[in-house]
Scaffold this motif. Sequence first.
Motif, short mmCIF file in Angstrom:
data_model
loop_
_atom_site.label_atom_id
_atom_site.label_comp_id
_atom_site.label_asym_id
_atom_site.label_seq_id
_atom_site.Cartn_x
_atom_site.Cartn_y
_atom_site.Cartn_z
N ARG A 145 67.14 93.92 62.68
CA ARG A 145 67.73 92.60 62.92
C ARG A 145 67.01 91.62 62.00
NH1 ARG A 145 66.61 94.70 67.96
NH2 ARG A 145 68.45 95.22 69.16
N VAL A 146 67.78 90.87 61.24
CA VAL A 146 67.21 89.88 60.33
C VAL A 146 67.70 88.51 60.79
CG1 VAL A 146 67.09 89.10 57.94
CG2 VAL A 146 67.19 91.55 58.44
N PRO A 147 66.79 87.57 60.99
CA PRO A 147 67.20 86.24 61.44
C PRO A 147 68.26 85.65 60.50
CG PRO A 147 64.82 86.43 61.49
CD PRO A 147 65.34 87.67 60.81
N GLY A 148 69.28 85.06 61.12
CA GLY A 148 70.33 84.42 60.34
C GLY A 148 71.44 85.35 59.87
N GLN A 149 71.31 86.64 60.16
CA GLN A 149 72.34 87.61 59.78
C GLN A 149 72.94 88.22 61.03
OE1 GLN A 149 71.01 90.64 57.10
NE2 GLN A 149 70.12 89.20 55.65
N ALA A 150 74.26 88.26 61.08
CA ALA A 150 74.92 88.85 62.25
C ALA A 150 74.83 90.38 62.22
CB ALA A 150 76.38 88.41 62.29
N ALA A 151 75.00 90.95 61.04
CA ALA A 151 74.99 92.42 60.92
C ALA A 151 73.56 92.93 60.79
CB ALA A 151 75.80 92.84 59.71
N ARG A 152 73.37 94.15 61.23
CA ARG A 152 72.07 94.81 61.03
C ARG A 152 71.89 95.08 59.54
NH1 ARG A 152 72.91 99.47 65.61
NH2 ARG A 152 73.16 98.04 67.34
N GLU A 153 70.67 95.08 59.11
CA GLU A 153 70.38 95.38 57.72
C GLU A 153 69.76 96.78 57.64
OE1 GLU A 153 66.95 93.79 55.02
OE2 GLU A 153 68.68 92.44 54.84
N TRP A 154 70.44 97.68 56.96
CA TRP A 154 69.94 99.04 56.77
C TRP A 154 69.19 99.12 55.46
CZ3 TRP A 154 70.03 103.36 59.79
CH2 TRP A 154 70.80 103.31 60.95
N THR A 155 68.02 99.74 55.48
CA THR A 155 67.25 99.95 54.26
C THR A 155 66.68 101.36 54.25
OG1 THR A 155 65.23 99.07 55.26
CG2 THR A 155 66.58 97.53 54.00
N VAL A 156 66.31 101.78 53.06
CA VAL A 156 65.68 103.08 52.84
C VAL A 156 64.24 102.81 52.42
CG1 VAL A 156 65.65 105.14 51.38
CG2 VAL A 156 67.83 104.14 52.07
N VAL A 157 63.30 103.52 53.03
CA VAL A 157 61.90 103.44 52.64
C VAL A 157 61.46 104.87 52.32
CG1 VAL A 157 59.57 102.74 53.29
CG2 VAL A 157 61.53 101.49 54.21
N PHE A 158 61.11 105.11 51.06
CA PHE A 158 60.64 106.43 50.64
C PHE A 158 59.20 106.61 51.09
CE2 PHE A 158 64.27 106.02 47.93
CZ PHE A 158 64.66 107.32 47.60
N ASP A 159 58.87 107.80 51.56
CA ASP A 159 57.48 108.11 51.88
C ASP A 159 56.65 108.06 50.60
OD1 ASP A 159 58.00 108.46 54.55
OD2 ASP A 159 57.86 110.65 54.51
N GLU A 160 55.35 107.92 50.76
CA GLU A 160 54.45 107.85 49.61
C GLU A 160 54.52 109.10 48.75
OE1 GLU A 160 52.73 105.14 48.72
OE2 GLU A 160 53.56 104.11 50.45
N ASP A 161 54.72 110.27 49.39
CA ASP A 161 54.74 111.52 48.64
C ASP A 161 56.13 111.90 48.11
OD1 ASP A 161 55.76 112.04 51.14
OD2 ASP A 161 54.77 113.97 51.37
N ALA A 162 57.09 111.03 48.28
CA ALA A 162 58.45 111.26 47.78
C ALA A 162 58.63 110.57 46.43
CB ALA A 162 59.48 110.72 48.77
N ASP A 163 59.37 111.22 45.55
CA ASP A 163 59.62 110.68 44.21
C ASP A 163 60.89 109.84 44.25
OD1 ASP A 163 59.93 110.09 41.56
OD2 ASP A 163 60.10 112.17 40.88
N ARG A 164 60.72 108.52 44.29
CA ARG A 164 61.85 107.62 44.38
C ARG A 164 62.70 107.65 43.12
NH1 ARG A 164 59.46 102.56 45.62
NH2 ARG A 164 59.56 101.94 43.47
N GLU A 165 62.16 108.12 42.02
CA GLU A 165 62.89 108.16 40.75
C GLU A 165 63.68 109.46 40.57
OE1 GLU A 165 63.03 105.39 39.07
OE2 GLU A 165 61.61 104.52 40.51
N ASP A 166 63.44 110.45 41.41
CA ASP A 166 64.12 111.74 41.28
C ASP A 166 65.60 111.59 41.64
OD1 ASP A 166 64.11 114.74 41.05
OD2 ASP A 166 64.77 114.51 43.14
N PRO A 167 66.53 111.99 40.74
CA PRO A 167 67.96 111.82 41.02
C PRO A 167 68.43 112.55 42.28
CG PRO A 167 67.60 112.37 38.70
CD PRO A 167 66.29 112.51 39.40
N ALA A 168 67.90 113.73 42.55
CA ALA A 168 68.30 114.47 43.75
C ALA A 168 67.84 113.74 45.02
CB ALA A 168 67.73 115.89 43.72
#
Length: 188
Positions: A145-168
Amino acid sequence: MNLVERVRARFARPPEPVRAALAADPDERVLAWGERVDGDWTVATSRGLRVVPADATDPAELPLLPWHEIATARWAAAGSGGTFTVVPLTEVEPGVQARLAPQRHVLRDAGDLPPALRDRVDRTVVTSQRHPLPTGGAVLLVARRVPGQAAREWTVVFDEDADREDPAARQVARERLAAAVDADDPSH
């Protein structure tokens, strides 16, 4: 803390430096505060977490960490004080957040800050799901829930050991996020 001390703490006014520093915005309420060992104050407000220096003069200079941008907050008690380790989030691209370096708040007197901080962070999280990635590590999908927004905000958080740059890994994260957002849509 006995009943009388709890009642007294519940109705206590914030310390003068905190009141003065946050008086400029009448919509921002002080919820709880803790006195830091360095003489400053860690303050939970209706908008987020702030550090108020003992000699604060300009409220605009007080950085705000909004509740929905806190990944984790861990409390280690020590007498009437203790240490908060807060991990902030930052958006690195649309829909993707990364964890920043932990912030330590060493408190001489914690007051009601630990339960207030936990409550405010928990109230932002609607749901979270962890999914493993084919190349190692995992992603955390979080609806907040983000103040001022009616819809929920979905986000992705990569773990530290995950390669965020890997296409797969990115493809799996996109697919999982799309599925979560679709499942969360009440029109389906």
